[in-house]
Design an enzyme around this catalytic site. Structure first.
Site, PDB file in Angstrom:
ATOM      1  CG  ASP A  12      -1.938   0.974   1.286  1.00 46.61           C
ATOM      2  OD1 ASP A  12      -1.941   1.446   0.257  1.00 46.61           O
ATOM      3  OD2 ASP A  12      -2.785   0.956   2.276  1.00 46.61           O
ATOM      4  CG  HIS A  29       0.078   2.497  -9.623  1.00 48.96           C
ATOM      5  ND1 HIS A  29       0.184   1.408  -8.321  1.00 48.96           N
ATOM      6  CD2 HIS A  29      -0.757   2.979  -9.986  1.00 48.96           C
ATOM      7  CE1 HIS A  29      -1.308   1.974  -7.588  1.00 48.96           C
ATOM      8  NE2 HIS A  29      -1.686   2.506  -8.675  1.00 48.96           N
ATOM      9  CD1 TRP A  61     -12.840  -5.211 -10.022  1.00 50.97           C
ATOM     10  CD2 TRP A  61     -12.077  -4.285 -12.116  1.00 50.97           C
ATOM     11  NE1 TRP A  61     -12.194  -6.792 -10.877  1.00 50.97           N
ATOM     12  CE2 TRP A  61     -11.890  -5.982 -11.996  1.00 50.97           C
ATOM     13  CE3 TRP A  61     -11.346  -3.861 -13.538  1.00 50.97           C
ATOM     14  CZ2 TRP A  61     -10.969  -6.322 -13.105  1.00 50.97           C
ATOM     15  CZ3 TRP A  61     -10.568  -4.101 -14.425  1.00 50.97           C
ATOM     16  CH2 TRP A  61     -10.164  -5.944 -13.933  1.00 50.97           C
ATOM     17  CG  LEU A 123       8.748 -17.684  -3.439  1.00 44.31           C
ATOM     18  CD1 LEU A 123       8.056 -17.576  -1.948  1.00 44.31           C
ATOM     19  CD2 LEU A 123       8.876 -16.382  -3.650  1.00 44.31           C
TER      20      LEU A 123
END
Ligand code: FPP
Length: 240
Positions: A12, A29, A61, A123
């Site tokens: 965040d 972003h 969205w 992983l």
């Protein structure tokens, strides 16, 4: 003194990071995706077994169409560019969430990355995309109800284990450590059922500023905590 089995991260603060620099949110972003890549590699190198990243929530969205489009483009580019790197790193890629809501070519890229890495034994990397935990639980309940309607199942056979198996996360252990960056102390519809016994680690750092050292601090913090699962500790147990 061992690593968590499963780390989940709510990445965040991308938007605020960009705004602090007078840049568009999308700039954050881009940096955020770069950080995600670094953290994935670090987790893989440390021998962590499971890592879930909240890449796009079902609520995301509702953001402006341009930002949604940008995040989709970022995801598309990530999948194209990184699938072969994941193979090289022996990382297995999987997703949770309503993938069918994504643009068709991204769905194809996800299926390709999932298949291409399905034999990898390192992983387990899980991207939560178009994911919402209430939706996930609702779908699980619908499936169980259908099986009851078909008389495959009786009501008294519904237990926690059955519900667990109907969730999209049933292949992995529950996250034992959930990290959220940027000073927000919320779960935001992420892994609600699975977080029942998770340890939470919150830090003020915005996701684009998050470093491998920050990850190590979170892991050390986890290792130091005594985990009792609602029972008494092993230590107390030996004295009583
Ligand atoms: C939260 O920051 C972040 C997101 C909603 C998107 C998370 C996506 C990435 C980190 C990119 C990962 C993508 C790939 C392909 C690895 P925010 O926009 O909610 O920030 P804010 O809370 O400051 O507004």
């Amino acid at each position: 003194m061992s690593l968590p089995q499963h780390v989940a991260i709510i990445m965040d603060g991308n938007g605020r990071w960009a705004q602090q620099r007078n840049k568009p949110r999308t700039f954050g972003h881009i940096k955020g995706a770069r950080i995600a890549k670094k953290i994935i590699t670090a987790c893989s190198d440390k021998g962590l077994k499971n890592l879930t990243l909240y890449a796009f929530s079902s609520e995301n969205w509702l953001r402006p169409a341009t930002e949604v489009l940008f995040l989709m483009n970022l995801l598309r580019r990530y999948l194209k560019k990184e699938t072969e790197n994941l193979v090289r790193q022996n990382i297995r890629f999987q997703t949770i969430g309503e993938i069918e809501k994504l643009p068709a070519d991204i769905q194809t890229a996800i299926r390709y990355a999932t298949d291409r890495t399905s034999k990898n034994t390192g992983l387990n990397l899980v991207f939560a995309i178009s994911y919402g935990s209430r939706q996930e639980i609702t779908t699980a309940v619908q499936r169980i109800a259908e099986r009851i309607q078909q008389k495959e199942l009786s009501v008294d056979q519904i237990d926690e284990s059955l519900l667990h198996h109907e969730l999209s996360t049933s292949s992995w252990p529950d996250p034992d450590l959930i990290i959220r960056t940027s000073g927000e102390h919320r779960l935001s519809n992420f892994l609600l059922w699975q977080a029942a016994y998770s340890e939470f680690y919150f830090c003020e750092t915005l996701w684009p500023d998050f470093t491998v050292e920050d990850l190590e601090i979170a892991l050390l913090n986890f290792i130091k905590r005594e985990r009792r699962f609602g029972s008494i500790s092993h230590h107390e147990n030996t004295h009583h």
